[in-house]
Design an enzyme around this catalytic site. Structure first.
Site, PDB file in Angstrom:
ATOM      1  N   GLY A 166       0.734  -1.260   0.000  1.00 41.23           N
ATOM      2  CA  GLY A 166       0.000   0.000   0.000  1.00 41.23           C
ATOM      3  C   GLY A 166       0.760   1.304   0.000  1.00 41.23           C
ATOM      4  N   GLY A 188       2.671   2.709  -2.352  1.00 40.18           N
ATOM      5  CA  GLY A 188       2.974   3.273  -3.666  1.00 40.18           C
ATOM      6  C   GLY A 188       2.183   4.531  -3.982  1.00 40.18           C
ATOM      7  CB  CYS A 235      -0.756   1.598  -4.178  1.00 44.52           C
ATOM      8  SG  CYS A 235      -1.463   0.148  -3.358  1.00 44.52           S
TER       9      CYS A 235
END
EC number: 1.7.1.7
Length: 349
Positions: free
Chosen positions: A181, A183, A186
């Protein structure tokens, strides 16, 4: 249900404390690392930064550019076998030595990678690419791949806790990819409520991996070169970059022009854009866990890489680390409530 009371930290929560140094110049810093691996007999040396295995980032063109800096590229899993065949036939040994071949966990993926590795003995790296490394399926698939490729360097993930790092290493992974998570494109953490702040994940997973002679890749969360330094300082052996390498001519995707400015589209691999491109639709049981953004076109990736490496050398200089290898033991993190003075950010050109 249980609650862990310890506060977990991301890159924005800390700074690296400066320390006395005998280095006179950033040019004295050596960023190259040399690794041996738990299972593979291969020795790797180079700058331990990896271009992410996203379809817009992990391209054959990116391999060619980053190989000049002795940097690896995790080539995305959506290239066809024919595209791989053409690339391998036209590429030198030096270029192929900087390629990580990414695959999913289906039988079709396994058959495809067997064919790809028959193309050249210079292909040495495999990345088993799934978002959730906690599945039993990835463990069994990893064992299958390790049995078939005993001499290859295999990385698998993604996970964020020590016990699963140990499980993957004991099942055949040389390297474990860490991050759920963090990114830039993301949205897993907000869509699912699941995740782990990246710096704490690195620290805990590195401790688990190194105890078993494994390595980790920090995957995601870096927005500036200082974050990369923090990842290495926390114990990461490699750092994977996606968003920081987006918007360059080596990336895939069309360049669009709006009001005389050029942009490229960048999206997460669980976004609507990615699912529609590769599956034709969003499956009825799935939700999007990524976003799609327009990135200002930045030309060649070379200048961005030079800026990243320059920032990393400067980080090492501030703590007296003559080699990147020394950065972890020279790092003391301090908890902070601010990172930079942002007063003129709105006036940046």
């Amino acid at each position: 249900m249980r609650i862990e009371e310890d506060i977990k930290l991301g890159f924005k929560d800390v700074l690296i404390r400066p320390k006395r140094s005998i280095l006179k110049s950033r040019s004295q810093v050596n960023l190259a690392r040399c690794f041996s691996f738990k299972y593979s007999a291969s020795i790797w040396s180079g700058i331990p930064i990896i271009a992410a295995n996203m379809d817009t980032i992990g391209t054959f063109e990116m391999v060619k550019s980053l190989s000049k800096f002795n940097i690896l590229t995790a080539v995305h899993k959506y290239y066809s076998f024919e595209e791989w065949k053409n690339f391998v036939c036209l590429s030198s040994k030096e270029i192929l030595n900087h390629v990580i071949v990414s695959i999913g966990t289906s039988n079709i993926d396994f058959l495809k990678i067997k064919k790809i590795f028959l193309l050249s003995s210079e292909l040495k790296y495999i990345c088993i690419d799934v978002a959730n490394g906690y599945s039993e399926h990835i463990v069994s698939f990893l064992k299958l791949v390790r049995d078939y490729f005993p001499d290859k360097i295999i990385c698998a993930g993604n996970v964020v806790t020590g016990e699963m790092v140990e499980e993957l290493i004991l099942s055949g992974a040389d390297i474990v990819k860490v991050g759920i998570g963090p990114g830039s494109v993301c949205t897993t953490r907000v869509k699912t409520g699941v995740g782990y702040p990246q710096l704490s994940a690195i620290i805990e997973c590195a401790d688990a991996a190194h105890g078993l002679n494994g390595q980790i890749i920090s995957d995601g969360g870096c927005t500036v070169s200082g974050d990369i330094a923090k990842a290495f300082g926390g114990g990461a052996d490699f750092v994977m970059l996606g968003g920081m390498l987006s918007g360059h001519k080596e990336c895939s995707g069309d360049i669009i022009e709006e009001k005389s400015k050029k942009y490229m589209i960048f999206y997460g691999m669980s976004s609507v854009s990615a699912m529609q491109r590769y599956e034709g639709k969003i499956a009825g049981y799935r939700a999007s866990e990524g976003k799609t953004v327009k990135i200002p076109f930045r030309g060649s990736v070379d200048s961005t890489i030079r800026d990243i490496l320059g920032g990393l050398r400067s980080s090492c200089t501030y703590v007296g680390a003559e080699k990147l290898k020394e950065l972890t033991k020279r790092t003391t993190f301090i908890r902070v409530t601010e990172q930079e003075n942002c007063i003129f950010n709105a006036f940046k050109e």
